[in-house]
Design a protein around this motif. Structure first.
Motif, short mmCIF file in Angstrom:
data_model
loop_
_atom_site.label_atom_id
_atom_site.label_comp_id
_atom_site.label_asym_id
_atom_site.label_seq_id
_atom_site.Cartn_x
_atom_site.Cartn_y
_atom_site.Cartn_z
N HIS A 34 0.76 -1.10 0.01
CA HIS A 34 -0.02 -0.10 0.00
C HIS A 34 0.75 1.34 -0.13
O HIS A 34 0.44 2.36 0.74
CB HIS A 34 -0.91 0.09 1.14
N TYR A 35 1.98 1.32 -0.76
CA TYR A 35 2.72 2.54 -0.98
C TYR A 35 2.10 3.14 -2.00
O TYR A 35 1.45 2.72 -2.91
CB TYR A 35 4.01 2.21 -1.24
N ASP A 36 2.40 4.36 -2.13
CA ASP A 36 2.02 5.19 -3.43
C ASP A 36 2.93 5.02 -4.51
O ASP A 36 3.95 4.43 -4.30
CB ASP A 36 2.02 6.96 -3.11
N ILE A 37 2.58 5.22 -5.61
CA ILE A 37 3.33 4.86 -6.80
C ILE A 37 4.92 5.47 -6.82
O ILE A 37 5.69 4.91 -7.02
CB ILE A 37 2.74 5.11 -8.20
N ASP A 38 4.69 6.81 -6.53
CA ASP A 38 6.10 7.37 -6.32
C ASP A 38 6.99 6.91 -5.07
O ASP A 38 8.29 6.55 -5.43
CB ASP A 38 5.82 8.84 -6.20
N GLU A 39 6.56 6.53 -3.99
CA GLU A 39 7.09 5.86 -3.03
C GLU A 39 7.80 4.43 -3.41
O GLU A 39 8.78 4.06 -3.15
CB GLU A 39 6.47 5.72 -1.81
N ALA A 40 6.86 3.67 -4.26
CA ALA A 40 7.21 2.38 -4.83
C ALA A 40 8.36 2.41 -5.69
O ALA A 40 9.24 1.62 -5.56
CB ALA A 40 5.76 1.79 -5.32
N ALA A 41 8.24 3.29 -6.70
CA ALA A 41 9.17 3.48 -7.68
C ALA A 41 10.66 4.08 -6.81
O ALA A 41 11.63 3.56 -7.58
CB ALA A 41 8.83 4.63 -8.74
N ASN A 42 10.29 4.85 -6.00
CA ASN A 42 11.52 5.17 -5.29
C ASN A 42 12.46 4.02 -4.53
O ASN A 42 13.57 3.84 -4.72
CB ASN A 42 11.44 6.48 -4.20
N HIS A 43 11.51 3.22 -4.13
CA HIS A 43 12.23 2.10 -3.01
C HIS A 43 12.70 1.13 -4.35
O HIS A 43 13.97 0.54 -3.87
CB HIS A 43 11.00 1.42 -2.45
N VAL A 44 12.10 0.86 -5.45
CA VAL A 44 12.65 0.24 -6.55
C VAL A 44 14.08 0.49 -7.02
O VAL A 44 14.76 -0.01 -7.26
CB VAL A 44 11.64 -0.25 -7.70
N THR A 45 13.99 1.93 -7.27
CA THR A 45 15.21 2.42 -7.89
C THR A 45 16.41 2.42 -6.91
O THR A 45 17.44 2.14 -7.13
CB THR A 45 15.11 3.97 -8.43
N ASN A 46 16.22 2.87 -5.49
CA ASN A 46 17.21 2.40 -4.59
C ASN A 46 17.67 1.15 -4.50
O ASN A 46 18.95 0.85 -4.22
CB ASN A 46 16.42 2.97 -3.27
N PHE A 47 16.88 0.36 -4.45
CA PHE A 47 17.17 -1.30 -4.44
C PHE A 47 17.96 -1.75 -5.58
O PHE A 47 19.02 -2.31 -5.60
CB PHE A 47 16.06 -2.27 -4.38
N LEU A 48 17.64 -1.22 -6.94
CA LEU A 48 18.32 -1.73 -7.95
C LEU A 48 19.71 -0.99 -8.11
O LEU A 48 20.71 -1.42 -8.37
CB LEU A 48 17.60 -1.42 -9.46
N GLY A 49 19.79 0.38 -7.60
CA GLY A 49 20.97 1.02 -7.61
C GLY A 49 21.76 0.35 -6.75
O GLY A 49 22.89 0.36 -6.98
N THR A 50 21.42 0.07 -5.50
CA THR A 50 22.28 -0.60 -4.37
C THR A 50 22.77 -1.95 -5.07
O THR A 50 24.10 -2.19 -4.96
CB THR A 50 21.60 -1.02 -3.16
N CYS A 51 21.84 -2.74 -5.68
CA CYS A 51 22.49 -3.88 -6.54
C CYS A 51 23.63 -3.82 -7.61
O CYS A 51 24.59 -4.46 -7.64
CB CYS A 51 21.17 -4.78 -7.20
N TYR A 52 23.52 -2.82 -8.38
CA TYR A 52 24.52 -2.62 -9.36
C TYR A 52 25.76 -1.78 -8.73
O TYR A 52 26.90 -2.60 -9.19
CB TYR A 52 23.90 -1.32 -10.23
N ILE A 53 25.71 -1.08 -7.60
CA ILE A 53 26.86 -0.62 -7.04
C ILE A 53 27.54 -1.87 -6.37
O ILE A 53 28.85 -1.88 -6.40
CB ILE A 53 26.66 0.68 -6.06
N LEU A 54 26.83 -2.50 -5.77
CA LEU A 54 27.32 -3.75 -4.98
C LEU A 54 27.92 -4.92 -5.90
O LEU A 54 29.05 -5.29 -5.47
CB LEU A 54 26.61 -4.26 -4.00
N SER A 55 27.60 -4.80 -7.07
CA SER A 55 28.10 -5.69 -8.01
C SER A 55 29.50 -5.15 -8.45
O SER A 55 30.58 -5.94 -8.82
CB SER A 55 27.14 -6.20 -9.38
N ILE A 56 29.74 -4.03 -8.53
CA ILE A 56 30.94 -3.17 -8.91
C ILE A 56 31.90 -3.42 -7.93
O ILE A 56 33.08 -3.91 -8.15
CB ILE A 56 30.72 -1.91 -9.45
N VAL A 57 31.41 -3.17 -6.61
CA VAL A 57 32.45 -3.48 -5.52
C VAL A 57 32.66 -4.87 -5.28
O VAL A 57 33.89 -5.12 -5.15
CB VAL A 57 31.76 -2.98 -4.39
N MET A 58 31.87 -5.73 -5.40
CA MET A 58 32.41 -7.27 -5.29
C MET A 58 33.19 -7.51 -6.56
O MET A 58 34.23 -8.38 -6.37
CB MET A 58 31.18 -8.19 -5.41
N ALA A 59 32.94 -7.06 -7.58
CA ALA A 59 33.88 -7.44 -8.69
C ALA A 59 35.30 -6.93 -8.58
O ALA A 59 36.15 -7.51 -8.70
CB ALA A 59 33.28 -6.87 -10.00
#
Length: 70
Positions: free
Chosen positions: A19-44
């Motif tokens: 029950h998040y608003d669309i803008d909050e949901a999109a913000n959470h998803v972009t934060n999650f995906l950004g973290t995944c991308y950054i962590l993959s670079i760090v781990m590499a």
């Protein structure tokens, strides 16, 4: 393509079930995906410079399992 499908499903889940608003949901998803991308670079970088590919995969798998339990 898998990340885009995951992002759409996450937005739908956050909006419908959590029950998040669309803008909050999109913000959470972009934060999650950004973290995944950054962590993959760090781990590499860690894998190439210090600990090797096998140990890096083991560490990442352990971290993922611990986080999924929490």
């Amino acid at each position: 393509m898998a990340n885009l499908g995951l992002a759409v499903n996450f937005v739908t889940y956050f909006n419908g079930v959590m029950h998040y608003d669309i803008d909050e949901a999109a913000n959470h998803v972009t934060n999650f995906l950004g973290t995944c991308y950054i962590l993959s670079i760090v781990m590499a970088c860690l894998a190439d410079a210090y600990i090797g590919r096998f140990r890096t995969v083991l560490i990442a798998a352990c971290v993922e399992c611990v986080v999924s339990v929490i």
